[in-house]
Design a protein around this motif. Structure first.
Motif, PDB file in Angstrom:
ATOM      1  N   ASN A 173      24.810 -44.906 -74.409  1.00 60.19           N
ATOM      2  CA  ASN A 173      25.359 -45.212 -72.874  1.00 60.19           C
ATOM      3  C   ASN A 173      26.036 -44.076 -72.063  1.00 60.19           C
ATOM      4  N   TYR A 174      26.430 -43.171 -72.456  1.00 54.75           N
ATOM      5  CA  TYR A 174      27.264 -42.333 -71.919  1.00 54.75           C
ATOM      6  C   TYR A 174      26.805 -40.767 -71.264  1.00 54.75           C
ATOM      7  N   SER A 175      25.774 -40.500 -72.657  1.00 57.83           N
ATOM      8  CA  SER A 175      24.819 -39.438 -72.342  1.00 57.83           C
ATOM      9  C   SER A 175      23.873 -39.471 -71.453  1.00 57.83           C
ATOM     10  N   LEU A 176      23.285 -38.141 -70.678  1.00 60.33           N
ATOM     11  CA  LEU A 176      22.515 -38.491 -69.769  1.00 60.33           C
ATOM     12  C   LEU A 176      21.043 -37.583 -70.527  1.00 60.33           C
ATOM     13  N   ASN A 177      20.910 -36.965 -71.695  1.00 59.01           N
ATOM     14  CA  ASN A 177      20.521 -37.297 -72.691  1.00 59.01           C
ATOM     15  C   ASN A 177      20.559 -37.980 -74.102  1.00 59.01           C
ATOM     16  N   PRO A 178      20.220 -39.466 -73.971  1.00 56.53           N
ATOM     17  CA  PRO A 178      20.912 -39.210 -75.296  1.00 56.53           C
ATOM     18  C   PRO A 178      19.880 -38.917 -76.264  1.00 56.53           C
ATOM     19  N   GLU A 179      20.559 -37.984 -77.997  1.00 57.53           N
ATOM     20  CA  GLU A 179      20.462 -37.532 -79.345  1.00 57.53           C
ATOM     21  C   GLU A 179      20.473 -39.229 -80.243  1.00 57.53           C
ATOM     22  N   THR A 180      19.194 -39.633 -80.496  1.00 57.17           N
ATOM     23  CA  THR A 180      19.539 -40.696 -81.573  1.00 57.17           C
ATOM     24  C   THR A 180      20.483 -39.782 -83.322  1.00 57.17           C
ATOM     25  N   VAL A 181      20.552 -40.180 -83.668  1.00 53.76           N
ATOM     26  CA  VAL A 181      20.812 -39.336 -84.936  1.00 53.76           C
ATOM     27  C   VAL A 181      20.814 -40.397 -86.542  1.00 53.76           C
ATOM     28  N   CYS A 182      20.135 -41.614 -86.479  1.00 55.10           N
ATOM     29  CA  CYS A 182      19.822 -42.119 -87.605  1.00 55.10           C
ATOM     30  C   CYS A 182      19.016 -43.114 -86.755  1.00 55.10           C
ATOM     31  N   ASP A 183      17.588 -44.151 -87.119  1.00 53.59           N
ATOM     32  CA  ASP A 183      16.863 -44.687 -87.160  1.00 53.59           C
ATOM     33  C   ASP A 183      17.171 -46.347 -88.164  1.00 53.59           C
ATOM     34  N   PRO A 184      16.429 -47.311 -87.959  1.00 53.61           N
ATOM     35  CA  PRO A 184      16.740 -48.246 -88.982  1.00 53.61           C
ATOM     36  C   PRO A 184      15.505 -48.280 -89.678  1.00 53.61           C
ATOM     37  N   LEU A 185      15.653 -48.656 -90.999  1.00 57.78           N
ATOM     38  CA  LEU A 185      14.957 -47.826 -91.856  1.00 57.78           C
ATOM     39  C   LEU A 185      13.259 -49.350 -91.135  1.00 57.78           C
ATOM     40  N   GLY A 186      11.786 -49.568 -91.305  1.00 57.15           N
ATOM     41  CA  GLY A 186      11.301 -50.725 -91.225  1.00 57.15           C
ATOM     42  C   GLY A 186      10.318 -50.032 -90.074  1.00 57.15           C
ATOM     43  N   ASP A 187       8.675 -51.933 -90.422  1.00 56.33           N
ATOM     44  CA  ASP A 187       7.451 -51.348 -89.787  1.00 56.33           C
ATOM     45  C   ASP A 187       7.242 -53.178 -89.642  1.00 56.33           C
ATOM     46  N   TYR A 188       6.155 -52.832 -89.866  1.00 53.76           N
ATOM     47  CA  TYR A 188       5.890 -54.446 -89.543  1.00 53.76           C
ATOM     48  C   TYR A 188       5.259 -55.522 -91.046  1.00 53.76           C
ATOM     49  N   ASN A 189       4.951 -56.700 -91.154  1.00 50.19           N
ATOM     50  CA  ASN A 189       5.446 -57.534 -92.088  1.00 50.19           C
ATOM     51  C   ASN A 189       3.983 -58.066 -92.014  1.00 50.19           C
ATOM     52  N   VAL A 190       3.054 -57.772 -93.052  1.00 46.64           N
ATOM     53  CA  VAL A 190       0.958 -58.492 -92.437  1.00 46.64           C
ATOM     54  C   VAL A 190       0.901 -60.049 -93.362  1.00 46.64           C
ATOM     55  N   TRP A 191       0.589 -60.962 -91.869  1.00 42.81           N
ATOM     56  CA  TRP A 191       0.160 -61.756 -92.891  1.00 42.81           C
ATOM     57  C   TRP A 191      -0.400 -63.114 -91.981  1.00 42.81           C
ATOM     58  N   ALA A 192      -1.167 -64.240 -93.195  1.00 40.58           N
ATOM     59  CA  ALA A 192      -2.244 -64.736 -92.175  1.00 40.58           C
ATOM     60  C   ALA A 192      -2.328 -65.937 -92.722  1.00 40.58           C
ATOM     61  N   PRO A 193      -1.551 -66.803 -92.144  1.00 37.99           N
ATOM     62  CA  PRO A 193      -3.099 -68.036 -92.465  1.00 37.99           C
ATOM     63  C   PRO A 193      -3.855 -68.165 -92.948  1.00 37.99           C
ATOM     64  N   LEU A 194      -4.206 -69.678 -94.186  1.00 39.52           N
ATOM     65  CA  LEU A 194      -5.719 -69.832 -94.297  1.00 39.52           C
ATOM     66  C   LEU A 194      -6.119 -70.135 -93.258  1.00 39.52           C
ATOM     67  N   ARG A 195      -5.882 -71.235 -92.758  1.00 43.68           N
ATOM     68  CA  ARG A 195      -5.930 -72.226 -91.605  1.00 43.68           C
ATOM     69  C   ARG A 195      -5.242 -71.453 -90.441  1.00 43.68           C
ATOM     70  N   PRO A 196      -6.123 -71.685 -89.265  1.00 46.28           N
ATOM     71  CA  PRO A 196      -5.665 -70.759 -87.694  1.00 46.28           C
ATOM     72  C   PRO A 196      -4.414 -72.408 -87.533  1.00 46.28           C
ATOM     73  N   ILE A 197      -3.380 -71.654 -87.107  1.00 45.42           N
ATOM     74  CA  ILE A 197      -2.135 -72.479 -86.364  1.00 45.42           C
ATOM     75  C   ILE A 197      -1.359 -72.090 -84.965  1.00 45.42           C
ATOM     76  N   ASN A 198      -2.067 -72.901 -83.931  1.00 46.67           N
ATOM     77  CA  ASN A 198      -1.820 -72.049 -82.878  1.00 46.67           C
ATOM     78  C   ASN A 198      -0.385 -71.271 -82.638  1.00 46.67           C
ATOM     79  N   SER A 199      -0.366 -70.499 -82.397  1.00 46.83           N
ATOM     80  CA  SER A 199       1.231 -69.089 -82.057  1.00 46.83           C
ATOM     81  C   SER A 199       1.680 -69.200 -80.681  1.00 46.83           C
ATOM     82  N   THR A 200       1.710 -70.031 -80.183  1.00 46.85           N
ATOM     83  CA  THR A 200       1.661 -70.303 -78.594  1.00 46.85           C
ATOM     84  C   THR A 200       3.223 -70.903 -79.170  1.00 46.85           C
ATOM     85  N   GLU A 201       3.132 -71.620 -80.030  1.00 44.63           N
ATOM     86  CA  GLU A 201       4.374 -73.055 -79.961  1.00 44.63           C
ATOM     87  C   GLU A 201       5.063 -72.345 -81.189  1.00 44.63           C
TER      88      GLU A 201
END
Ligand SMILES: *[C@@H]1O[C@H](CO)[C@@H](O)[C@H](O)[C@H]1NC(C)=O
Ligand SMILES: *[C@@H]1O[C@H](CO)[C@@H](O)[C@H](O)[C@H]1NC(C)=O
Ligand SMILES: *[C@@H]1O[C@H](CO)[C@@H](O)[C@H](O)[C@H]1NC(C)=O
Ligand SMILES: *[C@@H]1O[C@H](CO)[C@@H](O)[C@H](O)[C@H]1NC(C)=O
Ligand SMILES: *[C@@H]1O[C@H](CO)[C@@H](O)[C@H](O)[C@H]1NC(C)=O
Ligand SMILES: *[C@@H]1O[C@H](CO)[C@@H](O)[C@H](O)[C@H]1NC(C)=O
Ligand SMILES: *[C@@H]1O[C@H](CO)[C@@H](O)[C@H](O)[C@H]1NC(C)=O
Ligand SMILES: *[C@@H]1O[C@H](CO)[C@@H](O)[C@H](O)[C@H]1NC(C)=O
Ligand SMILES: *[C@@H]1O[C@H](CO)[C@@H](O)[C@H](O)[C@H]1NC(C)=O
Ligand SMILES: *[C@@H]1O[C@H](CO)[C@@H](O)[C@H](O)[C@H]1NC(C)=O
Ligand SMILES: *[C@@H]1O[C@H](CO)[C@@H](O)[C@H](O)[C@H]1NC(C)=O
Ligand SMILES: *[C@@H]1O[C@H](CO)[C@@H](O)[C@H](O)[C@H]1NC(C)=O
Length: 701
Positions: free
Chosen positions: A228-256
């Motif tokens: 918020n206040y620094s011109l060149n902000p320096e991050t000191v820590c990052d949340p651990l995380g990545d991506y889950n992988v998943w798949a329904p056997l039969r397709p489900i419309n992902s729009t809704e």
């Protein structure tokens, strides 16, 4: 001549000074960089910091090899050269020794030489009750089962991964490099006949200074202020995380998103990650790989039958990331389901079958773990659980597996399923090779590797021969995969008569184990991935520490690899060309709302002919909801972050004694003063000393 003489004196004195001052540091400049090291870094949760760090300019100490109890005494109490850098074999790396070092002010750092196989008695730097506070059992849900009361899952856990060390700890592979260090120590730091060794001594310097301090709450607040206040902000820590992988056997419309009126889904879950004491090394053979390889093989086994005789219910394959750190992936998916931000919601989940640790069976035994609280509280849940157990037992009868249930009062082991139960009473089973405590003697440690799972090969095989060499482990896991696939099919309401058609292929399990435990760069994995995805495959085993995204769109290699495999296993090849594969809109029968498309190399062995795979596989963020909600001190969700750092480095060199350095400095100063005095004397009295001289003096300087 007068001033010339004075200059000469000064020059000589100066050179002498420099020579004396640097006499010993000529050797000091001979650094040997250690390339094959892995540090322990700082991780933070809502309330604590843990891991290791050095001072900002690195920690330096005289190396001492810890080989006997008397070495420990020298290091901790009597040795004259403190602070010490301790070089130890892994046998000494246990809680009693490390906690004594933690308590001492005489330790500059520790280097642990890690062999390929662990101690027979076992070793686990994790705690005894993994994810103790973020599972389902608590004061409000089965209070008598909370905090592993009665069932200590990881008996061997010594908790070292959760300690906060004020000095750096690095791991070294037992190779030529450790030979260099050992030689340096034995050449310079071994006193003759037990006497105190003489200088110069072999020293080590470790750099692993960490930017974040105290806790996630603190470092995230600092990040926010900086942003918020620094011109060149320096991050000191990052949340651990990545991506889950998943798949329904039969397709489900992902729009809704949100609840789907006619979907009833059996969730087949497993975890994708593990951890160890050291940063970014986690081979997790039993803890991680055995489970997800089983589920991948099961998905492959199901495909044909699911198409020819589709079961009435859908099946959702889910691979969760970050589970080792308070269930990051599963808690995020459940959170998304609760907030109508996923394809389905929790009401759509019919039941859960989770694959836990399944690689270390004792004989033919597998265990079906269920939740005693929901079964007791809700008869409909209990009925459904019993049906699931019956389904699985009937499947096992046709295989050479025997299934058993642990004591009816025993809680679930640490599992993603617990995060579903926290939100809704869903029937489910966790399949594992252990009755109560883990069979895994190396839980979340560097020794949980291919050798521990007996994924080893005759020494005369080439890599491509190893790839297809069917090990006993592969056969055993293929059996489990068959059990899982058939059980899922029944659980989804499929016909008994189809079961014989569903069989997992040991040859596929073999190649999966090779790719995920030995090296991912092999012809099988190459044929199932995009040839342009260059950084994906490595000439070593992938690491399963979830880590932090390096840039906004970095995705872990293991995550992408699982995504490709799952897509190949449950998806179908299409005739789309490469550009249509990226955007198939307008093509008849194709839709990005129902499917995802991946371009793969094709052909295992012969000429590759790339093609486009249409599947239902997707990825969604596995970042803890605590960071979405900015609840950095959350008790409900994972709050793990990893500190940032600038420099990780290890090197050895020879040092002169501290006294010698001081003496050198003292002599140097004395010489300087003397030479100044002499110069002054000579130049002021020059006309007297060098009487015949013609020129005037006084400008010696
Ligand atoms: C730690 O290792 C030392 C040396 O190998 C051994 O004597 C000691 O019993 C071990 N302590 C524990 C708690 O395992
Ligand atoms: C560490 O030091 C404290 C206080 O000096 C002592 O109470 C504690 O027992 C020590 N712990 C170990 C593991 O030596
Ligand atoms: C027991 O079941 C009731 C209704 O089925 C539910 O409201 C309650 O939360 C359940 N208790 C526990 C401990 O889950
Ligand atoms: C732990 O379990 C035992 C036996 O089930 C029970 O008697 C005891 O109250 C439990 N302890 C806690 C703290 O719940
Ligand atoms: C953070 O980790 C420490 C050390 O393991 C533990 O004592 C504490 O309970 C954890 N805090 C939370 C909120 O989980
Ligand atoms: C390690 O040392 C052995 C024998 O000294 C040598 O054959 C081998 O090439 C060395 N390995 C590396 C990676 O330097
Ligand atoms: C580390 O790498 C550097 C440069 O490649 C090399 O000079 C040095 O000898 C290596 N260190 C060891 C211990 O092998
Ligand atoms: C998916 O759902 C959206 C919104 O209801 C709809 O417009 C679209 O046609 C659907 N797509 C398919 C392929 O059914
Ligand atoms: C691995 O091999 C050893 C020795 O052959 C055997 O005792 C052990 O049971 C095997 N482990 C597994 C998981 O197959
Ligand atoms: C099951 O639990 C009961 C009561 O806690 C105990 O007496 C019995 O030994 C347990 N059975 C097994 C196989 O652990
Ligand atoms: C297996 O379980 C499912 C879900 O409870 C049920 O619909 C199905 O009838 C069961 N199949 C058999 C053969 O028991
Ligand atoms: C599946 O099994 C049924 C009955 O055993 C058999 O009739 C059918 O041909 C099989 N299907 C396939 C694809 O093998």
């Amino acid at each position: 001549m007068g001033p010339g003489f004075a200059k000469w004196i000064i020059t000589v004195a100066f050179c002498w000074l420099i020579q004396i001052a640097s006499g010993n540091s000529v050797e000091q400049k001979i650094y040997v960089e250690l390339n094959n090291t892995v540090p322990c870094v700082r991780l933070l949760n809502a309330t604590h910091q843990m891991g290791c760090q050095s001072s900002i300019s690195g920690n330096t100490g005289v190396l001492h090899m810890l080989e006997t109890d008397s070495d420990l005494d020298i290091i901790l109490r009597t040795g004259p050269h403190a602070p010490y850098m301790v070089l130890m074999d892994a046998g000494f790396f246990n809680s009693s020794i490390m906690l004594r070092m933690k308590n001492s002010t005489r330790i500059a750092g520790v280097a642990v030489v890690i062999p390929n196989s662990g101690p027979l008695e076992g070793f686990s730097p994790h705690n005894t009750c993994p994810n103790q506070h973020t599972g389902v059992y608590s004061d409000s849900y089965g209070p008598r089962l909370a905090d592993c009361n009665g069932t200590i899952w990881n008996r061997l856990g010594n908790g070292l991964s959760f300690e906060d060390f004020k000095f750096p700890i690095f791991s070294l592979k037992d190779d030529n490099q450790t030979g260099v260090i050992r030689k340096c120590v034995s050449d310079h730091n071994m006193g003759v006949n037990g006497s105190t060794p003489a200088f110069p001594l072999c020293a080590m310097q470790l750099f692993s200074h960490m930017h974040a301090v105290t806790s996630t709450a603190t470092c995230m607040r600092r990040n926010d202020i900086q942003n918020n206040y620094s011109l060149n902000p320096e991050t000191v820590c990052d949340p651990l995380g990545d991506y889950n992988v998943w798949a329904p056997l039969r397709p489900i419309n992902s729009t809704e998103k949100g609840h789907k009126a006619n979907e009833s889904v059996v969730v087949a879950a497993t975890r994708l990650d593990g951890r160890t004491f050291f940063w970014d090394i986690a081979t997790g053979a039993e803890g991680t790989v055995a489970g997800f390889v089983t589920l991948l093989a099961a998905s492959q086994a199901l495909k044909l039958t699911a198409r020819q005789a589709p079961p009435p219910r859908n099946i959702l394959f889910a691979f969760f990331q970050g589970e080792a750190f308070d269930y990051i992936g599963s808690s995020r998916m459940v959170y998304d389901m609760e907030n109508n931000n996923f394809l389905i919601d929790l009401e759509n989940v019919h039941s859960v079958l989770e694959i836990g640790q399944v690689g270390l069976r004792r004989g033919s035994e597998l265990w079906l773990h269920t939740d005693p609280v929901s079964r007791r509280n809700d008869t409909s849940v209990n009925t459904e659980v019993e049906k699931l157990l019956k389904n699985m037992t009937s499947v096992a009868a046709a295989l050479s597996l025997s299934l058993a249930e642990p004591n009816a009062t025993q809680p679930l082991p640490p599992s993603s399923f617990q995060r579903f139960l926290r939100s809704r009473q869903i029937p489910g089973v966790v399949l594992a090779d252990h009755q109560s405590a883990f069979n895994n003697r190396y839980y979340e440690s560097v020794y949980d590797n291919a050798a521990y799972l007996n994924v080893t090969y005759p020494s005369d095989l080439t890599p491509e021969e190893q790839l297809v060499f069917v090990t006993d482990t592969a056969k055993a896991l293929a059996e489990v995969a068959t059990l899982v696939a058939r059980s899922l099919y029944l659980q989804a309401g499929g016909e008994d008569s189809q079961l014989d058609n569903i069989t997992a292929d040991p040859n596929i399990v073999t190649q999966l184990l090779y790719g995920f435990l030995i090296q991912s760069n092999n012809s099988y994995f190459r044929s199932l991935t995009n040839p342009e995805d260059k950084s994906l495959l490595e000439s070593q085993a992938p690491q399963y520490y979830v880590g932090v995204p390096i840039t906004a769109n970095t995705i872990k290699r293991s995550t992408r690899m699982v995504q490709y495999l799952l897509a190949n296993y449950i998806g179908n090849p299409t005739s789309l060309n490469q550009s249509k594969c990226q955007d198939p809109s307008g093509m008849p029968g194709e839709s990005k709302e129902l499917y995802s498309y991946l371009w793969v190399r094709g052909a295992n062995g012969s000429e590759p002919s790339p093609f486009c795979v249409r599947s239902t596989v997707r990825r969604t963020h596995a970042i803890s909801p605590a960071f979405e909600l900015k609840q950095y001190d959350s008790q409900t969700y994972s709050t793990w972050t990893e500190s940032r750092w600038k420099l990780i480095r290890a090197r050895i060199f020879l040092v002169a004694s501290h006294e010698l350095e001081m003496l050198t400095l003292g002599v140097g100063l004395a010489v300087l003063l003397l030479s100044l005095f002499v110069t002054y004397f000579v130049s002021t009295k020059a006309d007297l000393i060098f009487a015949p001289a013609q020129e005037s003096t006084g400008t010696a300087y």
